[in-house]
Each structure stands twice: as structure tokens, then as C-alpha cells.
Design an enzyme around this catalytic site. Structure first.
Site, mmCIF file in Angstrom:
data_model
loop_
_atom_site.group_PDB
_atom_site.id
_atom_site.type_symbol
_atom_site.label_atom_id
_atom_site.label_comp_id
_atom_site.label_asym_id
_atom_site.label_seq_id
_atom_site.Cartn_x
_atom_site.Cartn_y
_atom_site.Cartn_z
ATOM 1 N N HIS A 476 -6.527 -3.613 -7.840
ATOM 2 C CA HIS A 476 -5.143 -3.596 -8.322
ATOM 3 C C HIS A 476 -4.180 -3.343 -7.156
ATOM 4 O O HIS A 476 -3.235 -4.102 -6.930
ATOM 5 C CB HIS A 476 -4.995 -2.502 -9.387
ATOM 6 N N GLU A 477 -4.447 -2.267 -6.428
ATOM 7 C CA GLU A 477 -3.537 -1.915 -5.334
ATOM 8 C C GLU A 477 -3.576 -2.978 -4.237
ATOM 9 O O GLU A 477 -2.552 -3.265 -3.607
ATOM 10 C CB GLU A 477 -3.866 -0.537 -4.771
ATOM 11 N N HIS A 480 -1.179 -5.661 -5.105
ATOM 12 C CA HIS A 480 0.178 -5.324 -4.651
ATOM 13 C C HIS A 480 0.286 -5.536 -3.140
ATOM 14 O O HIS A 480 1.296 -6.022 -2.641
ATOM 15 C CB HIS A 480 0.488 -3.848 -4.924
ATOM 16 N N HIS A 483 0.903 -8.986 -2.258
ATOM 17 C CA HIS A 483 2.280 -9.355 -2.583
ATOM 18 C C HIS A 483 3.197 -9.030 -1.388
ATOM 19 O O HIS A 483 4.121 -9.773 -1.085
ATOM 20 C CB HIS A 483 2.706 -8.564 -3.820
#
Ligand SMILES: [Zn+2]
Length: 693
Positions: A476-477, A480, A483
């Protein structure tokens, strides 16, 4: 105070040119005492930059006003980013004191910039003629986003209102800082020491983590402690057969911020709510939720509540079966009714083991941190062609942080810092942040992106073994992180994760899907001792077992999100006199079974009260999940989880685009249509197979 800028620049490493590799902060030379004078100087510099933009004789245009503003404040930005990194991940009493002292002045500075009459007059003028200026789509987007930023920060308020607005913002910054520090203090202050039969039921991996936590806290060899670190307390609540100790641990966990005394967050949270109400009213909104949601994809309170109510109601229905099974299992284990919130995970794990012959301890040896990091990097390489190259010459703020160069072909595109372990000087949870954002407005800035996790470190000589949920958090991290790293925009304001907040969880949640791909697991989940791949039957049991407990997770999450909406949708001046009571009444109205409990209690709910970014915004994970479930279907439809055409479109439209395109448009460009909620409901087991929604 008279100041000599030249000598200070030499003496203060924060103000000097950073000649470190890739111009990272020179962490080894930075002391807490450097921050106050550096912030002061950096604020002065930005004020001068902004005054100069406002004082130009030339008529306002895109470059001399909008792009110029985007270029301003870089010195302050880099100092603030370095400071935030230390405050979040390697804090100290001295750093915390700076945080308390400077929260107010920094917020006042922001207000002074955003309410600068001369600057806003020029921004407003460019905005008014934006369609006649032959701007590129990204430039047009920048004008519009910045204009919204200014208006929402009070630029349009009258001169009679602006001082009060600035005062509210400064006070909120102080209060949210205090809220976070109180939670950290309660977390650092708690430890449950275990010896002898206190350890009953705990599998070896939990005992090892408890031994390591004890040694981290300086306890003698062989001691065990449970701390409030999620990757320790959750397994403790899951496996401990000692109901009395589960109760103690649970109460400490959910009681963070609630105990009377110095770290009590009750009045802090009430003060925050009172000021947010006043802030919303000054903008002409009836509630803080109305103000917050005006700048989101969702757009308003009712579209958020509609989604939450729908999903919550379905999950509550689905919970009935889970609840019956958990109750039966608890009775079977000799736990006396009434069942309590500290019993659920224990009962649920027994059901999981008996139905699926599966327990987390069995898969953990296949999910070592090192292998899962490699898995995440490998997925990024297969999707986007980027390579992570470790480079220990890059300066870091703690020896546990692992630095990488990020390469795209023969091009360096960014720097990535991976900080995976829990420690007392780090806040709880997991998050992505940056030391520098990607942009190319007046010079090329490569992104410097960080990921923080809070995994319980393995004992010396042994690897850190993750649960499947930990591995998901890691992915998940890193989503990010991608991104931020893949950002490919011109203007800093539009870079990476600077998107609308209910869009920001799409890249992160989407990336989790690759961990679930059988071929990824087969390739990377290997036993840390033997190197043997995880048996296929175990993977199948893992996948099946993951379906168990979904209703529990969904009810708890949606319950928390609905409490957030309830507390921020109130339209009266005074916040509830007793917040835990308000929360309990809200949950009772929702018919949330008491033995289920919620993800976060209000008085330690950092999403809501340490900073404002998720206030009236805890729903964003679910909102984004509608998008990520639907987005991943694009790969399924292509018949290949790494389909190069879909991946290229994903990089261009989503991971690389930042906020340079409105989120609805960006999504439609990727998917060819707007998202459907059906994949989300199916993923969460809330849509019976074959039923049309
Ligand atoms: Zn996230």
C-alpha cells in the site's frame, strides 16, 4: 532580534546549500536547535518572494504570477519536509518542543501568504481571464487549483474577518500538534510485561516480537513485552489465551488519548471541533464536513453518506454469520459470555483455523520483510520498468532507513527511503511522505520519497517476518511511493500525491492487488530458511481464509468513517460535551455490536485530529476502493496482471499525472468510462455471486 544572514547560513546546515548526494538534508549535521532560526529565515525569504510577485509593474499573467508562485517557498518547503521527517520518524523532546513552538508561527505565515491581498488580486485576475490565455491543460489546471487553495485559505474573506481566520488556523495547528504528541506519549508509555503463563497461546513469532520489543526498551535478556505497536498488539489479541491480559492490552490500545492527566485529548479534540465549526461558518458552510467535502471528488456530505450507509448496511447483514461462528467458537474455548471486544479476534482466529486449517504463523516464514520488499520492487519493475538500486551513500536520519536510487532505463527519476521498523521515537501507523516533490518549473527537481511502516523487528540474526496484512501495508505505502516517484508534471503544486484527497488512496490501494496475484506470491513468497516456495495448497488456504472476517473489518471501518462524518456534520457551535459518549451513541444508533468495536476511537483518531487532511475524510479509503477494484479489473479483462498496454496507460493517466488532470477525467482516460461500485462489493464479499447491482 538583529540577524546576520551570512554567518547564519554558514553555521546553520539547514540554510546552506546541500552538497550531500542528491541534495538530501545533511541529517548528520542537523540539530534541533537549527530549526527555529532556519524556519524564521525561510519564512522571511518566502515573504520577500511573494511581495516581489505582488509588486511587479507588469500586468499579471500566467508566468509572472501563477508559475512564479509555484516556484516560491522552496527553501521553506525543504526545511519543513526535513523537519516533518524527523518529527514523525525519529523524534526527541527537543524536536517536539520545536514542533509545539513553531506550529502557530508556521500557520500564521501560511495565512499571511494565502491572504496576501496584492498576490491574490493578481491570482484572481489571471483566473478571471484563464480561458483567454492560450494555456496548456496543465497550466489551466494549476490556475484553477491554486485559486481554490487561496479562496479556501481565506483570501476572499473581508479584512475584518481575516485576522480571526488566521488566528483559528494558528490555534488549530497548535492543537493538532498537541493531539498527536499526546497519542505518541500514551503509546510510548505503555508496555505490558509478560512472563511464565502470561505467554500462553502465543505462537513463536509473537513471542519473538515481544522479546525484541523488550530488548528495544532496554529490558533484561529474556523479558517479553506487548506494546501498542499494531504489528504486536493485534497478534497478541488474536492468539493470547489469557482473557485478563487481552482485556488489559485492549483497554490500553483503545484508551489512548483518553486517560485523565497531561495526555488527555478530550478538551483538545473539542477545541479543534469548535474552531473547525467557526472556520466552516466563515466560508458560508453549515458544517465542517460541508466545507471539507466541497473540495473532493465526492463533492458533498450526502454522496459520502450514501456510499458509507450502503456498504455499512450490507456488511452488518453479512456480519451475522461471522458473529454466530465467533460466538460459538468462544463458547467452545470456555470464554464466558457476554463476549467483549478483546475476545473477537481470538474467537475469529479459532474459526479461521478450524475452517481453513490456516493460521498466520504458518505463512509468516514465507513473508520475510526482505522478500516482500523485493516483491513490491519487482511488481513496479514489471509494470513500469523502474529499478530500485540501493545506495548507502545517500544520507538518512536513522540507521534503519534503507536508501535507493530509482532508475527508469538509464535515467535517474528519484530517490526512495524505506523506513520499516517500529520504534518509540516514531509515530504509529504507516505512511508515505516526501523530502522533495517532482517538478520542472525553473529547474528539474527529482522526487525524494519516503515510506514508513511500523513492523516489529525480528530478533538479531533472524529476519523480520510479516503477516499477510503487514505485507499488504508494505505494498500500500509503496503504491503511494510510486505516485510520488513516477510523477511527471511541470508544476510542484500538481505533483504526485497532491491530488484531491479522495483520489489519493487509489494508487496505494490499487498496488495492493498485485500482492494477491498467485504468480507474485509463487515467485516471491519463499521460506526464509530453506528458500522453498510457499506450497500451492497453503496459498489456496490463504486466499480462502482471507475471505473470512471481511464483514468484521468492513463494519469496523465504515463505523469509524460514519462517526467521523457524524462528528464533523454537526451544525451547532458547541461540540458534544462528552466525545466518547457521542461516539458510543452514534455506534449504538448504527447497531454496531459492542463486541466488535471500531478501528479508531475519537480521542486517538489521528486521521481526524492530527492535521486536517482526513477530517470528514476517513471515508476516502472506501471511495478509492470503488476506483481501485474497478481499475484492477482492467488488468483482469486484459487477461494479464502485468499487461503492458494497460500498465502504460495506468502510468500515464494515474501514477504519473498527479493533479495535472481532474480526477474524474484522469480515471475515465485510464478506464474509458467512470467506475462501477460492483467490483468493490464483490471484492468485499458483499455482493452474492450472480446478483446484478
Ligand atoms: Zn494510504
Amino acid at each position: 532580534m538583529p540577524r546576520n544572514a551570512t554567518t547564519m547560513t554558514i553555521a546553520n546546515p539547514l540554510l546552506a546549500d546541500w552538497t550531500t548526494p542528491f541534495a538530501l538534508p545533511p541529517f548528520d549535521r542537523i540539530r534541533a536547535a537549527h530549526f527555529a532560526p532556519a524556519f524564521e529565515e525561510a519564512m522571511r525569504v518566502q515573504r520577500a518572494e511573494v511581495d516581489a510577485i505582488a509588486a511587479q509593474a507588469d500586468a499579471p499573467d500566467f508566468d509572472n504570477t501563477v508559475a512564479a508562485f509555484d516556484r516560491s517557498g522552496r527553501l521553506l518547503g525543504r526545511i519543513e519536509a526535513a523537519f516533518q521527517a524527523l518529527a514523525a520518524s525519529n523524534t526527541s523532546p527537543e524536536i517536539q518542543a520545536v514542533q509545539r513552538d513553531l506550529a502557530g508561527p508556521l500557520a500564521e505565515h501560511d495565512s499571511a501568504v494565502m491572504m496576501h491581498a496584492g498576490l491574490f488580486a493578481r491570482m484572481d485576475a489571471v483566473h478571471a481571464q484563464r480561458h483567454a490565455l492560450s494555456l496548456t491543460p496543465e497550466q489551466l489546471r494549476l490556475v484553477e487549483r491554486l485559486h481554490v487553495d487561496f479562496v479556501r485559505a481565506g483570501a476572499r474573506l473581508g479584512p475584518d474577518q481575516q485576522p480571526r481566520y488566521a488566528e483559528i488556523m494558528a490555534r488549530l495547528a497548535q492543537l493538532t500538534t498537541r493531539f498527536a504528541q499526546n497519542v505518541l506519549a500514551d503509546e510510548a508509555g505503555f508496555q505490558l510485561e509478560l512472563s511464565g503463563d502470561d505467554l500462553d497461546g502465543l505462537p513463536p513469532f509473537v513471542r519473538a516480537a515481544a522479546r525484541q520489543a523488550a530488548s528495544d526498551r532496554g529490558l533484561p535478556e529474556g523479558a517479553h513485552v506487548v506494546t501498542l505497536s499494531r504489528s504486536l498488539i493485534v497478534p497478541f489479541l488474536t492468539f493470547s489465551t489469557r482473557r485478563d491480559l487481552r482485556e488489559q492490552a485492549w483497554k490500553a490500545w483503545v484508551g489512548r488519548g483518553e486517560s485523565a492527566g497531561e495526555t488527555d485529548n478530550h478538551e483538545v479534540a473539542r477545541d479543534i471541533l469548535r474552531l473547525r465549526q467557526e472556520q466552516a461558518w466563515m466560508h458560508g458552510h453549515a458544517s465542517y464536513a460541508d466545507y471539507a467535502l466541497a473540495n473532493t471528488m465526492a463533492g458533498n456530505v450526502s454522496s459520502v453518506n450514501n456510499l458509507l450507509d450502503d456498504v455499512y448496511a450490507r456488511a452488518l447483514t453479512a456480519l451475522k454469520d461471522e458473529r454466530d461462528a465467533v460466538h460459538a467458537s468462544l463458547r467452545d474455548a470456555g470464554v464466558a459470555a457476554p463476549f467483549m471486544a478483546w475476545d473477537w479476534r481470538f474467537g475469529s482466529e479459532r474459526v479461521r483455523q478450524s475452517r481453513y486449517a490456516f493460521d498466520d504463523g504458518e505463512v509468516k516464514p514465507y513473508f520475510s520483510l526482505d522478500r516482500m520488499v523485493q516483491a513490491a520492487f519487482d511488481c513496479a519493475q514489471r509494470l513500469f520498468g523502474i529499478r530500485m538500486v540501493r545506495n548507502d551513500a545517500i544520507p538518512v536520519y536513522h540507521p534503519d532507513v534503507v536508501p535507493y536510487e530509482v532508475h527508469d532505463g538509464d535515467r535517474l527519476i528519484g530517490i526512495f527511503l524505506h523506513d520499516n521498523f517500529a520504534r518509540q521515537t516514531k509515530r504509529s501507523g504507516a505512511w508515505m511522505s516526501s523530502l522533495r516533490l517532482q517538478s520542472r518549473n525553473g529547474g528539474v527537481d527529482l522526487p525524494v520519497i519516503m515510506n514508513n511502516n511500523n513492523f516489529a523487528k525480528g530478533a538479531p540474526g533472524e529476519p523480520t517476518l510479516l503477516s499477510f496484512d503487514d505485507a499488504r501495508t508494505l505494498f500500500h505505502e509503496f503504491g503511494h511511493g510510486l505516485h510520488g516517484l513516477l510523477s511527471n508534471v511541470t508544476y510542484q503544486r500538481l505533483s504526485g500525491t497532491s491530488v484531491l484527497r479522495d483520489f489519493v488512496e487509489l494508487p496505494s490501494q490499487l498496488f495492493e492487488h498485485w500482492l494477491l496475484e498467485p504468480e507474485v506470491i509463487a515467485r516471491h513468497a519463499r521460506h526464509w530458511q530453506t528458500g522453498a516456495p510457499i506450497p500451492e495448497t497453503l496459498v489456496r488456504r490463504l486466499q480462502e481464509a482471507r475471505r473470512w472476517g471481511q464483514a468484521y473489518e468492513t463494519v469496523r471501518y465504515a463505523g469509524s468513517a460514519l462517526v467521523d462524518m457524524a462528528v464533523h456534520s454537526r451544525q451547532d457551535k458547541e461540540p458534544p460535551a462528552d466525545l466518547p459518549e457521542f461516539e458510543a451513541a452514534t455506534l449504538a444508533r448504527l447497531k454496531l455490536p459492542p463486541e466488535v468495536g471500531v478501528n479508531h476511537r475519537l480521542l486517538h483518531f489521528q486521521h481526524l485530529f492530527s492535521g486536517a487532511s482526513y477530517a470528514a475524510g476517513y471515508y476516502v479509503y472506501l471511495w478509492a476502493e470503488v476506483l481501485d477494484a474497478d481499475a484492477f479489473d482492467a488488468f483482469k479483462e486484459a487477461g494479464n496482471a502485468f499487461d503492458p498496454v494497460v500498465a502504460a496507460r495506468l502510468r500515464q493517466c494515474i501514477y504519473g499525472a498527479g493533479d495535472s488532470v481532474a480526477p474524474q477525467q484522469a480515471y475515465a482516460a485510464f478506464r474509458g468510462r467512470m467506475p462501477s461500485i460492483e467490483p468493490l462489493l464483490r471484492k468485499r464479499g458483499l455482493l452474492p455471486e450472480g446478483v446484478e447491482y
